[in-house]
Design an enzyme around this catalytic site. Structure first.
Site, PDB file in Angstrom:
ATOM      1  N   LYS A 232       1.023  14.272   1.951  1.00  0.00           N
ATOM      2  CA  LYS A 232      -0.379  14.424   1.391  1.00  0.00           C
ATOM      3  C   LYS A 232      -0.540  15.842   1.109  1.00  0.00           C
ATOM      4  O   LYS A 232      -1.579  16.423   0.451  1.00  0.00           O
ATOM      5  CB  LYS A 232      -1.351  14.044   2.211  1.00  0.00           C
ATOM      6  CG  LYS A 232      -1.324  12.342   2.574  1.00  0.00           C
ATOM      7  CD  LYS A 232      -2.448  11.868   3.533  1.00  0.00           C
ATOM      8  CE  LYS A 232      -2.369  10.454   3.658  1.00  0.00           C
ATOM      9  NZ  LYS A 232      -3.021   9.672   2.527  1.00  0.00           N
TER      10      LYS A 232
ATOM     11  N   LYS B  62      -8.079  13.722   5.211  1.00  0.00           N
ATOM     12  CA  LYS B  62      -7.015  12.486   5.049  1.00  0.00           C
ATOM     13  C   LYS B  62      -6.116  12.646   6.235  1.00  0.00           C
ATOM     14  O   LYS B  62      -6.319  13.726   7.046  1.00  0.00           O
ATOM     15  CB  LYS B  62      -6.285  12.391   3.550  1.00  0.00           C
ATOM     16  CG  LYS B  62      -5.856  13.833   3.146  1.00  0.00           C
ATOM     17  CD  LYS B  62      -5.296  13.505   1.760  1.00  0.00           C
ATOM     18  CE  LYS B  62      -6.201  13.918   0.717  1.00  0.00           C
ATOM     19  NZ  LYS B  62      -6.542  12.872  -0.091  1.00  0.00           N
ATOM     20  N   ARG B  63      -5.630  11.686   6.495  1.00  0.00           N
ATOM     21  CA  ARG B  63      -4.458  11.805   7.569  1.00  0.00           C
ATOM     22  C   ARG B  63      -3.515  12.795   7.112  1.00  0.00           C
ATOM     23  O   ARG B  63      -3.332  13.104   6.226  1.00  0.00           O
ATOM     24  CB  ARG B  63      -3.753  10.447   7.605  1.00  0.00           C
ATOM     25  CG  ARG B  63      -4.464   9.298   8.469  1.00  0.00           C
ATOM     26  CD  ARG B  63      -4.665   9.672   9.825  1.00  0.00           C
ATOM     27  NE  ARG B  63      -3.647   9.570  10.888  1.00  0.00           N
ATOM     28  CZ  ARG B  63      -3.684   8.644  11.528  1.00  0.00           C
ATOM     29  NH1 ARG B  63      -4.364   7.743  11.772  1.00  0.00           N
ATOM     30  NH2 ARG B  63      -2.433   8.953  12.374  1.00  0.00           N
TER      31      ARG B  63
ATOM     32  N   LYS C  70     -14.371   8.831  -3.739  1.00  0.00           N
ATOM     33  CA  LYS C  70     -15.572   8.820  -2.977  1.00  0.00           C
ATOM     34  C   LYS C  70     -16.278  10.363  -3.343  1.00  0.00           C
ATOM     35  O   LYS C  70     -17.588  10.375  -3.642  1.00  0.00           O
ATOM     36  CB  LYS C  70     -15.647   8.755  -1.448  1.00  0.00           C
ATOM     37  CG  LYS C  70     -15.276   7.502  -0.947  1.00  0.00           C
ATOM     38  CD  LYS C  70     -14.631   7.262   0.573  1.00  0.00           C
ATOM     39  CE  LYS C  70     -14.157   5.971   0.724  1.00  0.00           C
ATOM     40  NZ  LYS C  70     -13.147   5.994   1.995  1.00  0.00           N
TER      41      LYS C  70
ATOM     42  N   HIS D 226       0.657  -1.167   0.177  1.00  0.00           N
ATOM     43  CA  HIS D 226       0.011  -0.062  -0.121  1.00  0.00           C
ATOM     44  C   HIS D 226       0.756   1.132   0.103  1.00  0.00           C
ATOM     45  O   HIS D 226       0.227   2.492   0.199  1.00  0.00           O
ATOM     46  CB  HIS D 226      -0.968  -0.043   1.232  1.00  0.00           C
ATOM     47  CG  HIS D 226      -1.989  -1.095   1.026  1.00  0.00           C
ATOM     48  ND1 HIS D 226      -3.295  -0.842   0.723  1.00  0.00           N
ATOM     49  CD2 HIS D 226      -2.076  -2.242   1.702  1.00  0.00           C
ATOM     50  CE1 HIS D 226      -4.035  -1.904   0.444  1.00  0.00           C
ATOM     51  NE2 HIS D 226      -3.180  -2.734   1.273  1.00  0.00           N
TER      52      HIS D 226
ATOM     53  N   THR E 106      -8.301   6.852  -1.732  1.00  0.00           N
ATOM     54  CA  THR E 106      -9.840   6.207  -2.072  1.00  0.00           C
ATOM     55  C   THR E 106     -10.792   7.272  -1.882  1.00  0.00           C
ATOM     56  O   THR E 106     -11.881   7.313  -2.438  1.00  0.00           O
ATOM     57  CB  THR E 106      -9.786   5.137  -1.254  1.00  0.00           C
ATOM     58  OG1 THR E 106      -9.544   5.344   0.014  1.00  0.00           O
ATOM     59  CG2 THR E 106      -9.144   3.590  -1.819  1.00  0.00           C
TER      60      THR E 106
HETATM   61  C1  AZC Z   1      -2.648   3.742   2.007  1.00  0.00           C
HETATM   62  C2  AZC Z   1      -2.379   4.570   1.112  1.00  0.00           C
HETATM   63  O1  AZC Z   1      -1.591   5.565   1.436  1.00  0.00           O
HETATM   64  C3  AZC Z   1      -3.364   5.029   0.175  1.00  0.00           C
HETATM   65  O2  AZC Z   1      -2.870   5.740  -1.079  1.00  0.00           O
HETATM   66  C4  AZC Z   1      -4.129   3.931  -0.083  1.00  0.00           C
HETATM   67  O3  AZC Z   1      -5.441   4.420  -0.989  1.00  0.00           O
HETATM   68  C5  AZC Z   1      -4.629   3.140   0.926  1.00  0.00           C
HETATM   69  O4  AZC Z   1      -3.640   2.704   1.778  1.00  0.00           O
HETATM   70  C6  AZC Z   1      -5.519   1.845   0.283  1.00  0.00           C
HETATM   71  O5  AZC Z   1      -4.881   1.134  -0.334  1.00  0.00           O
HETATM   72  N1  AZC Z   1      -1.744   3.156   3.018  1.00  0.00           N
HETATM   73  C7  AZC Z   1      -2.035   3.019   4.391  1.00  0.00           C
HETATM   74  O6  AZC Z   1      -2.752   3.385   4.797  1.00  0.00           O
HETATM   75  N2  AZC Z   1      -0.974   2.648   5.027  1.00  0.00           N
HETATM   76  C8  AZC Z   1       0.112   1.984   4.801  1.00  0.00           C
HETATM   77  C9  AZC Z   1       1.114   1.485   5.664  1.00  0.00           C
HETATM   78  O7  AZC Z   1       0.701   1.914   3.566  1.00  0.00           O
END
Ligand code: AZC
Length: 842
Positions: A579, A573-574, A688, A373, A684
């Protein structure tokens, strides 16, 4: 013919409840029954919380019946199953989702109304199940929804944290504070404890290898902890299939450690019982970083060990040889967090089942699948060898054995390439040595995938490049992420869902499960036929109503009044430097300064904008927390400035959550997805927003790229440098730095204003400002001017209201690809080889 367990079949049948088609009278009976018995309360002292609990229990009864049918059918037909291992499941609330899945929202709403309760108020009583940090955890939740909706035999496995992601508070000075999230305090009607499903999980102790050269060992001693199963029902939308999410809770094996108790050491005995319970007490609030914390490693092992024990037990009930394990079981590893499952399955096969090494390794590598991810280096998990040796001595042996055989095969293919061996080793040299979990996940899995096209390319060409060269390209692929349209359109935006259903002229069950059908909306963007104009007017009206709903939320929770005639611009988002909320806040400050420099007459021509932020920062992430503080303090200045507040205001929504996202997303005109190119694997929430007709400002990154391909580049606002340029720019920053004033005078002015104290003590923000002035790893200076230009284009486009609405409709209409149903089908078909299993009525 089915066999009835005992007694008289007719009596059984007559007494069995029907799950489907509950009429209002029986719903009322069920709710009131739960008020009186389950809650032991009376009609005259029931408040909203009690009514919510009773309604939830009534809905749960319906789900349990389907859940039973589903599990019985899976067992009876011995279907192949897939398991989704995720350390995070960010489920949010369940009641509304379950009612919609069961098609029971209307009768329940009516019934509750007649009992004197308002459905919306009851829905608000539920606490979010926030067992995740962000995208990765929410993705897992969407995938469970899609599995059930598509009748796929998929279970989730995770941990039942007593405390989910922390509650975020904002201190008077604007700083983030963290408080615990005791989400289980009101009890959780959506789970069932399975006191009969428990496993013992060992930690520490010693591992003695057999002397017969078999590769087996005996692991003994140490501490044993009990894993207790809690099952969460996952109802499939408009289907009987009700899948399971099994979450483990840790408990001391006996009430206390008997040995120390007998030795008269009462305190120590109790301490060890505390430490067993501690394993599942709290979700680690860091996404994208790992700190090598002992408790985190224990969580990972506790969870994978219990889950595998459960899966192996279920497989053994089938009475098949272990060599057929991968024909009945596929396991998807959601990131590297569950990678210990690989050595753990080896341990079970070798030490407990007497399977020889080669046969065991074959079973393992045909069972697991690994999803990456992120390519951010700081997020790639590594565990210190000494820590692993202490906690999981047997697993470290197995990892060393895997590594030895693996490096031998690499050496065979690339003789004498010592650098390559060092690069690919599962063990990174250093003090201490570290186990590289992504490499272990990669070689132990049958397939490896990234989560959007660009990201999957980056996985292949950067972090796993050597592995592609060694294992061949066909092992590596892409599954672009998706989102469930049930929660992220039907549930969060019911008016838009109703309009779409009416316009397409089909049952909503059809388009919600075949999201490509949204393309049927495109024709309404074409000309000015009365029908089309009316549709577009209604589309705009719904967006407006959603903005009012958000404004109402802010009024109630923050006591602030929002101008709903303004354009709503959202970034949620976080909080992370990659970001680039920093870019957004600097853009806002720039806009503010520009407005301040205008005459009142000039300002009147400006497109009014309201900017929303929602973001949690990891508690130890200093710069991220500073950025929150800056946003909050800038918002205060803006919202109090009589010259400009009608044209620009800003709100930081505290404690961002799935439920808050459900309010913010349908209300956005525009949303921001502005990571440095190549850093956001997918994203994601971008999907949305677009599904709800919000347009997107973004960089050429992650799934933004595929969204633009789908909706057409003229419907998104792209800016910024592209991925291939990033490395060169960083090199330049390091070796030939150019001052900000030279690169972007506009940005330099913003930074100076912050420094000078315009938004409260300037010195406070200096460490953050310096990340931009020096090094600027995330390329704020390089992208700032093109970011401003993109926002100008947004303003211009927004002036033409009819064209904007058309863009909005086109965007929604082309979101079919981003349904998690599509993504899940790709996993099921090309990885797991799992097929839909419709559940018969009886
Ligand atoms: C996240 C990604 O940062 C995000 O871009 C992606 O949409 C999401 O996963 C689902 O695939 N990653 C995380 O939240 N955490 C890590 C450790 O990758």
């Amino acid at each position: 013919k089915e066999r009835w367990p005992r007694g008289d079949e007719a009596t059984w049948r007559a007494a069995m409840r029907e799950a489907d088609g509950g009429d209002e009278a029986s719903i009322a009976r069920s709710i009131i029954g739960h008020v009186q018995t389950s809650l032991a309360r009376e009609a005259y002292n029931i408040d909203d919380l009690g009514a919510y609990q009773a309604a939830a229990l009534a809905v749960r009864d319906d789900m349990i019946l389907n859940w039973n049918k589903t599990q019985v059918h899976y067992n009876k037909t011995q279907v192949k199953r897939a398991y989704y291992f995720s350390l995070e499941f960010l489920m949010g609330r369940t009641l509304d989702n379950a009612l919609l899945a069961l098609g029971a929202k209307k009768p329940y709403t009516n019934t509750l109304d007649r009992l004197g309760f308002n459905m919306e108020d009851l829905l608000d009583q539920e606490r979010d199940a926030a067992l995740g940090n962000g995208g990765l955890g929410r993705l897992a939740a969407c995938y469970l929804d899609s599995s059930a909706a598509q009748e796929l035999p998929v279970w989730g496995y995770g941990l039942r944290y007593k405390y989910g992601i922390f509650k975020q508070l904002i201190a008077p000075d604007g700083q983030q504070l963290e408080a615990p999230d005791p989400w289980l305090d009101n009890q959780n009607p959506w789970e069932l404890v399975r006191l009969d499903v428990t496993y013992e999980v060992r930690f520490y102790g010693t591992s003695k290898r057999a002397t017969d050269g078999s590769g087996r060992a005996v692991w003994s001693g140490g501490q044993e902890v009990l894993a207790v199963a809690y099952d969460v029902m996952i109802p499939g939308y408009a289907t009987r299939t009700t899948n399971n999410l099994r979450l483990w809770e840790s408990k001391p094996k006996s009430g206390f450690d008997l040995q120390s108790f007998n030795a008269g050491d009462y305190e120590h005995a109790v301490e060890s019982s505390n430490s067993a319970a501690a394993i599942t007490s709290v979700l680690y609030p860091n996404d994208h970083t790992t700190f090598g914390k002992e408790l985190r490693l224990k969580q990972q092992y506790f969870w994978t060990a219990a889950s595998l024990a459960d899966i192996v037990r279920r497989f053994k009930n089938l009475d098949k040889p272990l060599s057929e394990f991968p024909q009945y079981v596929s396991i998807q590893l959601n990131d590297t967090h569950p990678t210990l499952a690989i050595p753990e399955l080896m341990r079970i096969l070798l030490d407990e089942e007497d399977v020889p090494w080669a046969a065991a390794w074959k079973i393992v590598t045909n069972t697991f699948f690994y999803t990456n991810h992120t390519v951010l280096p700081e997020a790639l998990e590594k565990w210190a060898v000494p820590l692993m040796e202490q906690i999981l001595p047997r697993h470290l042996q197995i990892i060393y054995d895997i590594n030895l055989l693996f490096l031998q095969s690499v050496e065979k293919k690339f003789p004498g390439d010592r650098d390559r061996l060092a690069r690919m080793s599962l063990i990174e040299e250093g003090f201490p040595k570290q186990v590289r979990m992504a490499f272990l996940a990669c070689i132990g899995s049958h397939k490896v995938n990234g989560v959007a096209e660009l990201h999957s390319e980056l996985v292949k060409t950067t972090i796993l490049k050597d592995f592609v060269e060694f294992e061949g390209i066909s092992k590596f692929s892409n599954v672009t992420n998706g989102i469930t349209p049930r929660r992220w359109l039907d549930q969060c935006n019911p008016a838009l869902s109703a309009l779409i259903t009416k316009t397409l002229g089909i049952d909503k069950k059809i388009w919600l499960k075949n999201l490509d059908r949204l393309e049927g909306l495109l024709e309404y963007t074409e000309d000015n036929a009365a029908r089309n104009k009316a549709f577009r007017a209604r589309w705009a009206e719904i967006k407006q109503a959603n903005k009012e709903r958000l404004a109402h939320y802010v009024q109630i929770h923050l006591g602030l009044t929002i101008n709903t005639n303004a354009m709503f611009d959202v970034q949620i988002k976080r909080l992370h430097e990659y970001k680039r909320q920093s870019l957004n806040i600097c853009g806002v400050i720039h806009r503010y300064l520009t407005l301040k420099g205008m005459t009142p007459a000039q300002r009147k021509k400006v497109n009014p904008r309201v900017v929303f932020f929602g973001a949690k920062a990891a508690p130890g992430y200093y710069i991220a927390k500073l950025i929150i503080r800056l946003i909050v303090n800038v918002a205060r200045v803006l919202n109090a400035d009589p010259d400009t507040k009608d044209y620009l205001s800003m709100y930081f929504i505290p404690d961002y959550s799935v439920s808050i996202a459900e309010i913010l997303i349908p209300a956005s005109d525009i949303s921001q997805h502005i990571s440095t190119a190549g850093t956001e694997a997918s994203g994601t929430s971008n999907m949305k927003f677009c599904l709800n007709g919000g347009l997107l400002v973004g960089t050429v990154d992650g799934a933004n790229i595929e969204i633009a391909e789908a909706v057409g580049e003229s419907n998104v606002f792209f800016f910024g440098h592209l991925t291939p340029a990033v490395e060169d720019l960083r090199y330049q920053h390091t070796y030939h730095p150019i001052p900000v004033e030279q690169k972007s005078p506009a940005l330099a002015r913003v930074l100076d204003e912050v420094s000078s104290g315009r938004f409260g003590d300037g010195w406070v923000y200096e460490p953050f400002l310096n990340t931009i002035r020096e090094g600027d790893y995330y390329l704020i200076t390089d992208d700032f001017d093109s970011y401003l230009a993109a926002l100008d284009m947004v303003d211009e486009a927004y002036l033409d209201k009819d064209e904007w609405v058309k863009k909005s409709i086109r965007t929604t209409a082309k979101m079919g690809k981003f349904s998690s149903d599509r993504a899940l089908t790709e996993y099921a078909e090309s990885f797991w080889n799992v097929e839909p299993v419709p559940i018969p009525k009886n």
